[in-house]
Design an enzyme around this catalytic site. Structure first.
Site, mmCIF file in Angstrom:
data_model
loop_
_atom_site.group_PDB
_atom_site.id
_atom_site.type_symbol
_atom_site.label_atom_id
_atom_site.label_comp_id
_atom_site.label_asym_id
_atom_site.label_seq_id
_atom_site.Cartn_x
_atom_site.Cartn_y
_atom_site.Cartn_z
ATOM 1 N N GLY A 158 0.758 -1.032 -0.115
ATOM 2 C CA GLY A 158 0.217 0.012 -0.089
ATOM 3 C C GLY A 158 0.770 1.259 -0.039
ATOM 4 O O GLY A 158 1.810 1.446 -0.025
ATOM 5 N N CYS A 159 0.562 2.263 0.796
ATOM 6 C CA CYS A 159 1.025 3.701 0.676
ATOM 7 C C CYS A 159 2.381 3.564 1.467
ATOM 8 O O CYS A 159 3.275 4.091 0.894
ATOM 9 C CB CYS A 159 0.098 4.285 1.212
ATOM 10 S SG CYS A 159 -1.663 5.303 0.860
ATOM 11 N N ALA A 160 2.805 2.526 2.329
ATOM 12 C CA ALA A 160 4.124 2.335 2.586
ATOM 13 C C ALA A 160 5.048 1.687 1.730
ATOM 14 O O ALA A 160 6.319 2.015 1.648
ATOM 15 C CB ALA A 160 3.979 1.427 4.418
#
Length: 364
Positions: A158-160
């Site tokens: 995801g965003c990580a």
């Protein structure tokens, strides 16, 4: 988890084996051709959800408060006026993702004066679509990469993914002495918007997310910014914080908790623990490079790290111009900061499903 930087030389981490750190030789970003304005998205959402979601008026301010003026999409806005199944969305994902990755990769390699056949490994991050063979395999012929190039496709961060993918690429660079590693990230968040999903998470997602790509070339030579250390932390009993709900017509976004509150309350202690493993404190940093998940998240980051309001200006600028592009967002932030002459020691951080915080220590 500590993946590197267990030794310190001249006050700087150098890696557990003493090998020189991976350095950023070049980076580039790419955006799809359809620019969409936030007011047009808000009007679309009102027409799509307003008549069948009684709470929509409560969510309507999100389109104004998101701090977003424009975003970029691989499809025009009116593409969402008609239903699209999983097969059509997946085919669009593969075609659009490859085009964006090829553009970003070619720009990145050209900036570094590196030929495609000189690349030894490719690390590819994406969470908004699936492809088998993976995107990196499909890029071999398009980019002219060698047949023996090492490939590492990563899904689900995801965003990580922008931070953790960069960390994995740096680890691979150190494992291939003299090697060049191309790190690629692409997210097509707009293909996950589903008109039949009237959930709060889907409505908020239409106010936040956009599409984009980025490429970073790493090697262990030169004088580019060094990936001096990397690490991550996954909180217990946090699987429900964010993720995908797989439906017949695509991927449905899950936001189940107040993420800005989690950022403000829980991120600083694990960031301090990560820095401590490299013999550092927050006061040793010259700045942060953060994933701007939304305006509330950016404000929470500033409070968590005792920064004056407005300090994370480049993060807000990327959010304003591109929206939240998941893993790609922080790479756009880093590219902007490097173009503006970023110097010193900086902590790059982003959060994603797990619920996980990723960290990279940059020595610029």
């Amino acid at each position: 988890m500590q993946t590197s930087a267990e030794q310190v030389v001249d006050g700087r981490p150098v890696g557990k084996t003493g090998a020189p750190p991976a350095r950023i030789a070049a980076m580039a970003t790419a955006s799809p051709r359809h620019m969409i304005r936030q007011e047009d998205v808000a009007a679309m959402a009102a027409g799509m959800f307003g008549g069948r979601l009684p709470e929509f008026d409560r969510y309507r301010p999100a389109y104004v408060n998101a701090g977003i003026d424009t975003r970029y999409s691989c499809v025009p806005l009116d593409w969402h006026d008609t239903p699209h199944g999983w097969a059509e969305r997946s085919a669009l994902f593969v075609d659009s993702a490859l085009a964006l990755l090829e553009e970003a990769a070619r720009r990145c390699l050209a900036e570094a004066y590196v030929l495609p056949e000189e690349v030894d490994a490719v690390v590819t991050v994406c969470t908004t679509g699936i492809a088998t063979p993976s995107l990196d395999a499909r890029l071999l012929d398009r980019l002219g990469l060698r047949r023996d190039v090492v490939r590492l496709p990563i899904f689900g961060l995801g965003c990580a993914g922008g931070v953790l993918g960069l960390a994995r690429a740096a680890d691979l660079t150190r494992a291939l002495p003299g090697g060049k590693v191309l790190f690629l990230a692409v997210e097509l968040c707009t293909l996950t918007f589903r008109p039949d999903d009237a959930s709060k998470s889907n409505v908020i997602a239409t106010a936040l997310f956009g599409d984009g790509a980025a490429a970073v070339l790493l090697d262990a030579g030169g004088d580019g910014p060094a990936i001096a250390a990397s690490g991550e932390h996954t909180w217990p009993a946090s699987l429900d914080v964010m993720g995908w709900d797989v439906a017949d017509d695509g991927l449905g976004v899950i936001f189940s908790r107040d993420i800005p509150t989690l950022v403000e309350r829980d991120l600083r202690p694990v960031a301090d623990a990560f820095l401590a493993r490299s013999g550092l404190r927050g006061a040793d940093l010259d700045g942060l490079v953060c994933h701007p998940g939304g305006t509330k998240v950016v404000a929470a980051l500033e409070r968590a790290f005792d920064l004056a309001p407005g300090t994370l200006a480049e993060e807000r600028a990327v959010l304003r111009d591109h929206g939240n592009m998941s893993s790609v967002t922080i790479l756009h932030v880093l590219a902007r900061k490097l173009r503006r002459g970023l110097r010193g020691r900086h902590l790059a951080t982003a959060l994603g499903p797990g619920f996980t915080a990723g960290f990279v220590l940059l020595d610029c």
